[in-house]
Structures are given as structure tokens and as C-alpha cells.
Scaffold this motif. Structure first.
Motif, PDB file in Angstrom:
ATOM      1  N   ASN A   3       0.832  -1.212   0.000  1.00  0.00           N
ATOM      2  CA  ASN A   3       0.000   0.000   0.000  1.00  0.00           C
ATOM      3  C   ASN A   3       0.860   1.253   0.000  1.00  0.00           C
ATOM      4  N   TYR A   4       1.949   1.223   0.756  1.00  0.00           N
ATOM      5  CA  TYR A   4       2.846   2.379   0.802  1.00  0.00           C
ATOM      6  C   TYR A   4       3.492   2.617  -0.562  1.00  0.00           C
ATOM      7  N   ILE A   7       0.998   4.218  -2.993  1.00  0.00           N
ATOM      8  CA  ILE A   7       0.829   5.656  -2.788  1.00  0.00           C
ATOM      9  C   ILE A   7       2.074   6.411  -3.240  1.00  0.00           C
ATOM     10  N   CYS A  52      -4.772  13.087  10.329  1.00  0.00           N
ATOM     11  CA  CYS A  52      -4.834  11.752   9.730  1.00  0.00           C
ATOM     12  C   CYS A  52      -3.862  10.743  10.335  1.00  0.00           C
ATOM     13  N   LEU A  56      -4.806   6.992  10.773  1.00  0.00           N
ATOM     14  CA  LEU A  56      -4.368   6.138   9.664  1.00  0.00           C
ATOM     15  C   LEU A  56      -2.891   5.757   9.721  1.00  0.00           C
ATOM     16  N   THR A  59       0.006   5.640   6.461  1.00  0.00           N
ATOM     17  CA  THR A  59      -0.835   5.861   5.284  1.00  0.00           C
ATOM     18  C   THR A  59      -1.380   7.281   5.268  1.00  0.00           C
ATOM     19  N   GLY A  60      -1.747   7.809   6.429  1.00  0.00           N
ATOM     20  CA  GLY A  60      -2.235   9.183   6.523  1.00  0.00           C
ATOM     21  C   GLY A  60      -1.175  10.188   6.098  1.00  0.00           C
ATOM     22  N   TYR A  61       0.070   9.944   6.506  1.00  0.00           N
ATOM     23  CA  TYR A  61       1.139  10.853   6.107  1.00  0.00           C
ATOM     24  C   TYR A  61       1.353  10.806   4.594  1.00  0.00           C
ATOM     25  N   LEU A  62       1.370   9.604   4.038  1.00  0.00           N
ATOM     26  CA  LEU A  62       1.586   9.474   2.594  1.00  0.00           C
ATOM     27  C   LEU A  62       0.435  10.079   1.799  1.00  0.00           C
ATOM     28  N   LEU A  63      -0.782   9.929   2.276  1.00  0.00           N
ATOM     29  CA  LEU A  63      -1.911  10.570   1.593  1.00  0.00           C
ATOM     30  C   LEU A  63      -1.800  12.089   1.666  1.00  0.00           C
TER      31      LEU A  63
END
Length: 149
Positions: A3-4, A7, A52, A56, A59-63
């Protein structure tokens, strides 16, 4: 990790685009505009970090990084289009490469079905290598042939 990486794969093109556009704007003397755009992007990152990451995680940081890079890239493109008039042909810049990508993926899917019918296959690494060569060759040949015309 998948997932990382997914993104991060979306972040990279916009990071390059934003950096290139910011460099062009700086070269044209629009340093205040570039500063304000980067400030907007950093504000988006801080908001994502604040709201986030607790929910999350990474994932929140990457988004947030993705949203920030998208914003900076499109703000830079908008500012550049107002400063320097250029033509953007959506057909040659987006539609043809996407069509070539889809053709290459479909060809690769068809070759996978043929490839899976053989039982004496070598290792998975070899299969990955061959698929990469076929995909790159197909996409490259289609792009070279049709863009040249």
C-alpha cells in the motif's frame, strides 16, 4: 508495504512535475508565487499530520504528501499557464499514452495465459524479467510509431 509503494508511486510524477514547474516559475522571477504555493502544500501536509496520522498512521502521512504534491503541481501549472501561454494537447499528451498502456497490458495478459499453459517454466524472477521486457517493448514501440506520425 504494498500500500505504501502504491501511494508513493502516485506521488513521484507529481513531485517531479511540481519541482520542474517551480523551477521554471523561479527562473521567470515568480519566487513569491512559488513560495506561496509551497506554503500551501506544507499547510496541507501539516493538516494531514495533525488529523490523519493518529487514525491512519503512515498511510495518513503518505496521503497528505500526495495531496500536497498534487496541489503544488496543479497550482504551479496554473500559474505558469497564466504567465507563459502554451498549448496542451490532451490527445497526444494523455490519451495516446494511456491507450498504448492499455494495449500493452492486454497483450501482457494474453501472453500470461499462454505462458501459464507451459509446465517447464523457469523461476519467477525470469518470468518477471520477461514480462518487463515485453511490456516495455510493446509500450515503447507503440509510442515511437504513433507519436512520430
Amino acid at each position: 508495504a504494498g500500500n505504501y509503494i502504491l501511494i508513493l508511486g502516485w506521488i513521484c510524477p507529481f513531485m517531479y512535475l511540481g519541482t520542474t514547474m517551480a523551477s521554471i516559475l523561479n527562473g521567470l522571477g515568480k519566487t513569491v508565487t512559488t513560495f506561496l504555493q509551497n506554503l500551501c502544500g506544507l499547510t496541507i501536509r501539516i493538516v494531514f499530520i495533525w488529523f490523519c496520522i493518529p487514525h491512519l498512521g503512515m498511510t495518513g502521512y503518505l496521503l497528505g504528501l500526495l495531496a500536497s504534491q498534487l496541489t503544488v503541481a496543479f497550482l504551479s501549472l496554473f500559474s505558469l499557464s497564466r504567465t507563459v501561454h502554451f498549448a496542451f494537447h490532451i490527445k497526444s499528451a494523455l490519451l495516446l499514452p494511456v491507450r498504448f498502456l492499455l494495449i500493452a497490458v492486454l497483450l501482457l495478459q494474453a501472453l500470461d495465459r499462454i505462458w501459464n499453459s507451459f509446465t517447464f517454466l523457469p523461476s519467477d524472477f525470469f518470468l518477471l524479467f520477461v514480462r518487463g521486457l515485453i511490456f516495455t517493448g510493446c509500450y515503447g514501440l507503440l509510442t515511437f510509431y504513433f507519436i512520430r506520425e
